[in-house]
Scaffold this motif. Structure first.
Motif, mmCIF file in Angstrom:
data_model
loop_
_atom_site.group_PDB
_atom_site.id
_atom_site.type_symbol
_atom_site.label_atom_id
_atom_site.label_comp_id
_atom_site.label_asym_id
_atom_site.label_seq_id
_atom_site.Cartn_x
_atom_site.Cartn_y
_atom_site.Cartn_z
ATOM 1 N N ARG A 228 -16.537 34.346 -19.878
ATOM 2 C CA ARG A 228 -15.728 34.063 -18.944
ATOM 3 C C ARG A 228 -16.396 33.239 -17.985
ATOM 4 N N THR A 229 -17.290 32.084 -17.907
ATOM 5 C CA THR A 229 -17.789 31.604 -16.955
ATOM 6 C C THR A 229 -17.231 30.162 -16.422
ATOM 7 N N GLN B 122 -14.377 27.741 -18.510
ATOM 8 C CA GLN B 122 -12.874 27.977 -17.894
ATOM 9 C C GLN B 122 -11.825 27.101 -18.726
ATOM 10 N N ASP C 120 -11.034 28.827 -22.215
ATOM 11 C CA ASP C 120 -10.511 30.469 -22.159
ATOM 12 C C ASP C 120 -9.253 30.704 -22.391
ATOM 13 N N SER D 73 -7.765 33.766 -20.786
ATOM 14 C CA SER D 73 -7.020 33.451 -19.379
ATOM 15 C C SER D 73 -5.674 32.878 -19.499
ATOM 16 N N GLY E 52 -6.088 41.208 -12.671
ATOM 17 C CA GLY E 52 -6.820 40.126 -13.078
ATOM 18 C C GLY E 52 -5.761 39.092 -13.468
ATOM 19 N N VAL E 53 -6.069 38.272 -14.548
ATOM 20 C CA VAL E 53 -5.522 36.889 -14.477
ATOM 21 C C VAL E 53 -3.928 37.213 -14.766
ATOM 22 N N ASP F 5 -6.101 47.365 -8.164
ATOM 23 C CA ASP F 5 -7.294 46.987 -8.926
ATOM 24 C C ASP F 5 -8.621 47.715 -8.490
ATOM 25 N N ARG G 110 -11.602 46.339 -8.972
ATOM 26 C CA ARG G 110 -12.652 45.539 -8.582
ATOM 27 C C ARG G 110 -12.194 44.976 -7.180
ATOM 28 N N GLY H 255 -17.402 40.030 -14.485
ATOM 29 C CA GLY H 255 -16.151 39.996 -13.973
ATOM 30 C C GLY H 255 -15.037 40.914 -14.362
ATOM 31 N N ALA I 183 -13.708 44.998 -15.515
ATOM 32 C CA ALA I 183 -13.849 46.259 -14.843
ATOM 33 C C ALA I 183 -14.619 47.217 -15.640
ATOM 34 N N GLN J 53 -6.234 58.124 -8.501
ATOM 35 C CA GLN J 53 -5.392 56.814 -8.699
ATOM 36 C C GLN J 53 -4.035 57.147 -9.220
ATOM 37 N N THR K 292 -1.381 46.108 -16.373
ATOM 38 C CA THR K 292 -2.208 45.237 -16.966
ATOM 39 C C THR K 292 -3.522 45.670 -16.952
ATOM 40 N N ALA K 293 -3.780 46.777 -16.820
ATOM 41 C CA ALA K 293 -5.256 47.611 -16.429
ATOM 42 C C ALA K 293 -6.117 47.509 -17.768
ATOM 43 N N GLN K 294 -6.944 46.989 -18.073
ATOM 44 C CA GLN K 294 -7.796 47.147 -19.299
ATOM 45 C C GLN K 294 -9.369 46.941 -18.953
#
Ligand code: NAD
Length: 356
Positions: free
Chosen positions: A117-118, A122, A125, A128, A171-172, A192, A194, A222, A224, A235, A252-254
């Motif tokens: 994921r650079t 991109q 990807d 994404s 995230g995305v 999130d 992050r 990038g 979590a 939380q 969407t939390a992974q």
């Protein structure tokens, strides 16, 4: 070199759309298409100009490079040419033995979900591109189920308050869900672990919910990292407070390679208003909601729970087009004058190969 494009077995998308097949032909490759591979995504055989159309077995037996989104079965891979290169999403982070199994069969494999994921990668990807569609579709799926409006309405028959949407994981997919819910007129809050996500959430006009003490690792590319039990407990309490007022929760939390954290336990679902909707995009890795059932839509005490991590499948035409663009950008790295030209010094090539 002959590139085989296969039909998906449990998905409406196709990995290569006609425009991209043409570009691969311009790179000097021949295309062999499984009969009707693109049909469900809106691309009939005749749109793939100059491609040979063949049965699945013949594509597998004759191609030098086999392209699909879902991996082929081991029985099918055993029928492929010696030294064949296959490209699919093998998910080695979750299926830890997949490389070993592929090595035993003797095929080389590229896993599109392993592309780093650079910034440089991109345009390749697929995670994404597909996550963005999933975030958009999650909001639309919720809006269709919700027995209320998303936007505020002031009418002669009375006024309607805007829906409240809570997004867990920005995230995305989460950011696209925020943008889509805002466009539909909802009030949006997001969370999130992050800290970098805070500014992104706020720039989309949503409120960022903070829970102090989240662990972060800047070396995690990038992604979590897993949180400790104390943090997850605090939380969950924060989520519960907000869930009671929310009409929709999109989760969407992974955490890469791990089971998804449970952020919406049964007690939180039961505290929500009847008719509310939860869309759990983390369903395939265990779900962020305790009651989620993967690939199922269920109702618990009047609350809808949609468990689906593959909502890109519900928008197959654009999803396939973006997927194919990502693939072409990647394939240009490994194809020269119609033949494979592999440079393992290249970080993107090296990371994406799971057996060679
Ligand atoms: P993902 O699908 O792995 O996870 C979704 C989100 O859930 C992430 O934002 C993650 O931080 C969050 N999360 C995990 N545990 C959580 C918890 N307990 N509570 C709340 N949220 C939690 O992530 P993703 O969408 O694939 O993206 C991950 C990161 O990679 C993002 O920072 C994204 O911007 C970055 N990224 C960079 C590039 C690039 O530079 N080319 C491309 C894609 C993604």
């Amino acid at each position: 070199m002959k590139i085989g494009i296969l039909a998906e077995q449990n998905d409406q998308r196709v990995a290569i759309v006609p425009g991209i097949a043409k570009k691969l032909q311009e790179l000097g490759c021949k295309i062999v298409l499984e009969n009707d591979a693109g049909l469900q995504a809106g691309f009939s055989n005749d749109k793939y100009e100059d491609a040979e159309v063949a049965s699945r077995v013949d594509v597998i037996k004759n191609a030098d490079l086999l392209i699909s989104i879902e991996p082929l079965s081991e029985e099918e891979l055993k029928q492929a040419k010696k030294d064949v290169l296959t490209v699919a999403e093998y998910k080695p982070f979750f299926d830890k033995e997949v490389s070993e199994r592929l090595k035993k069969i003797g095929v080389r494999a590229i896993s599109m979900d392993m592309i780093p994921r650079t910034t440089l990668a991109q345009s390749m990807d697929v995670l994404s591109s597909m996550a963005s569609i999933a975030g958009y579709k999650a909001v639309l799926s919720a809006a269709l189920k919700l027995p209320r409006y998303f936007p505020m309405m002031i009418t002669a028959a009375g006024s309607i308050k805007p829906a409240k949407v809570l997004i867990l994981g920005a995230g995305v997919a989460g950011l696209q869900a925020i943008a889509t819910a805002k466009r539909l007129g909802a009030q949006v809050e997001a969370f999130d672990t992050r800290s970098a996500a805070k500014q992104e959430v706020q720039s989309l006009g949503a409120r960022f919910v903070e829970v102090a003490g989240a662990k972060e690792d800047t070396g995690a590319g990038g992604y979590a990292v897993e949180q400790d039990e104390d943090f997850i407990k605090r939380q969950r309490e924060e989520v519960q407070k907000r869930a009671m007022n929310a009409d929709v929760i999109i989760t969407t939390a992974q955490v890469r390679g791990r089971k998804a954290p449970i952020l919406v336990p049964k007690s939180t679902v039961e505290a929500m208003k009847p008719g509310s909707v939860i869309v759990d995009l983390a369903a395939s890795t265990g779900g962020n909601c305790e009651l989620t059932q993967d690939r199922k839509i269920i109702q618990h005490k009047g609350i809808w729970i949609i468990g689906d991590s593959n909502l890109a499948n519900e928008m197959p035409e654009d999803a396939s087009t973006l997927y194919a663009n990502n693939l072409l950008n990647f394939l240009k790295l490994i194809i020269k004058e119609g033949e494979l030209n592999l440079n393992f010094e290249d970080e993107i090539v090296n990371s994406s190969f799971i057996t060679h």
